[in-house]
Scaffold this motif. Sequence first.
Motif, mmCIF file in Angstrom:
data_model
loop_
_atom_site.group_PDB
_atom_site.id
_atom_site.type_symbol
_atom_site.label_atom_id
_atom_site.label_comp_id
_atom_site.label_asym_id
_atom_site.label_seq_id
_atom_site.Cartn_x
_atom_site.Cartn_y
_atom_site.Cartn_z
ATOM 1 N N ASN A 55 0.814 -1.215 0.000
ATOM 2 C CA ASN A 55 0.000 0.000 0.000
ATOM 3 C C ASN A 55 0.852 1.272 0.000
ATOM 4 O O ASN A 55 0.451 2.301 -0.549
ATOM 5 C CB ASN A 55 -0.918 0.047 1.230
ATOM 6 C CG ASN A 55 -2.136 -0.834 1.084
ATOM 7 O OD1 ASN A 55 -2.583 -1.145 -0.001
ATOM 8 N ND2 ASN A 55 -2.684 -1.249 2.213
ATOM 9 N N GLN A 56 1.997 1.219 0.637
ATOM 10 C CA GLN A 56 2.811 2.423 0.861
ATOM 11 C C GLN A 56 3.117 3.205 -0.416
ATOM 12 O O GLN A 56 2.934 4.421 -0.443
ATOM 13 C CB GLN A 56 4.107 2.042 1.583
ATOM 14 C CG GLN A 56 4.892 3.221 2.113
ATOM 15 C CD GLN A 56 4.262 3.812 3.358
ATOM 16 O OE1 GLN A 56 3.860 3.096 4.250
ATOM 17 N NE2 GLN A 56 4.175 5.118 3.405
ATOM 18 N N PRO A 57 3.558 2.569 -1.506
ATOM 19 C CA PRO A 57 3.837 3.358 -2.708
ATOM 20 C C PRO A 57 2.588 4.021 -3.292
ATOM 21 O O PRO A 57 2.654 5.153 -3.772
ATOM 22 C CB PRO A 57 4.422 2.333 -3.684
ATOM 23 C CG PRO A 57 4.927 1.235 -2.824
ATOM 24 C CD PRO A 57 3.990 1.178 -1.654
ATOM 25 N N GLY A 58 1.461 3.331 -3.256
ATOM 26 C CA GLY A 58 0.220 3.908 -3.769
ATOM 27 C C GLY A 58 -0.225 5.100 -2.943
ATOM 28 O O GLY A 58 -0.696 6.113 -3.489
ATOM 29 N N GLU A 59 -0.082 4.980 -1.624
ATOM 30 C CA GLU A 59 -0.420 6.096 -0.746
ATOM 31 C C GLU A 59 0.495 7.289 -1.023
ATOM 32 O O GLU A 59 0.040 8.443 -1.023
ATOM 33 C CB GLU A 59 -0.329 5.655 0.715
ATOM 34 C CG GLU A 59 -1.394 4.645 1.097
ATOM 35 C CD GLU A 59 -1.157 3.972 2.435
ATOM 36 O OE1 GLU A 59 -0.133 4.262 3.101
ATOM 37 O OE2 GLU A 59 -2.006 3.146 2.822
ATOM 38 N N ALA A 60 1.764 7.010 -1.277
ATOM 39 C CA ALA A 60 2.705 8.082 -1.593
ATOM 40 C C ALA A 60 2.330 8.757 -2.908
ATOM 41 O O ALA A 60 2.316 9.992 -2.995
ATOM 42 C CB ALA A 60 4.134 7.540 -1.660
ATOM 43 N N VAL A 61 2.023 7.968 -3.908
ATOM 44 C CA VAL A 61 1.648 8.543 -5.201
ATOM 45 C C VAL A 61 0.408 9.420 -5.043
ATOM 46 O O VAL A 61 0.339 10.512 -5.613
ATOM 47 C CB VAL A 61 1.433 7.429 -6.259
ATOM 48 C CG1 VAL A 61 0.715 7.961 -7.483
ATOM 49 C CG2 VAL A 61 2.774 6.816 -6.651
ATOM 50 N N ALA A 62 -0.558 8.967 -4.261
ATOM 51 C CA ALA A 62 -1.770 9.768 -4.055
ATOM 52 C C ALA A 62 -1.452 11.101 -3.384
ATOM 53 O O ALA A 62 -2.074 12.121 -3.699
ATOM 54 C CB ALA A 62 -2.774 8.977 -3.219
#
Length: 171
Positions: A55-62
């Motif tokens: 989840n961490q990379p997706g949260e960062a991209v958001a």
Amino acid sequence: MTLFESTLPIYRRSLTTLSAMLTKAQAHEGGDALLDAKLADDMHPLATQLRFLSNQPGEAVARLTDRTFTSRDDNETTLASAKAVLAEMDGFLAGVEENELVDAHSTIVMDIPNGMQFTLTAEQYVRDWSLPNFYFHLTTAYAILRQAGVPLGKADFVPHMMPYITKMPTE
């Protein structure tokens, strides 16, 4: 180094590295049961570490772009499905262009599930939150697999260093 250079390639490389570790785990005794393994009683099991890490990379991209991302709430139940989630995240990250990221000095307000809120610049978010948390879960996943006897070593954790070898030790 830009925000893009310090995030997307690192996330993608590490997802590939973890997928290779999970391939070794699939061949190891216990297989999918390793998803329940923990380092300590008060820590999350491997399945949760993998969910947080994916989840961490997706949260960062958001937070760093105008893109949306919905974090997964459920743990995977097989190593194969965990690898598929990592591959799905890698595909998501592959579509992010450098010009989509906010300026490093942009303000990010981050609310976390326990009710805490942080206000920091995009650069601080990447440096002090996103990457440290990502590496924490990556390292913890590695340590759980290692503790369970999966034949992993440092070269499995940093395979990206192999192209830089200019001299090998002699025996």
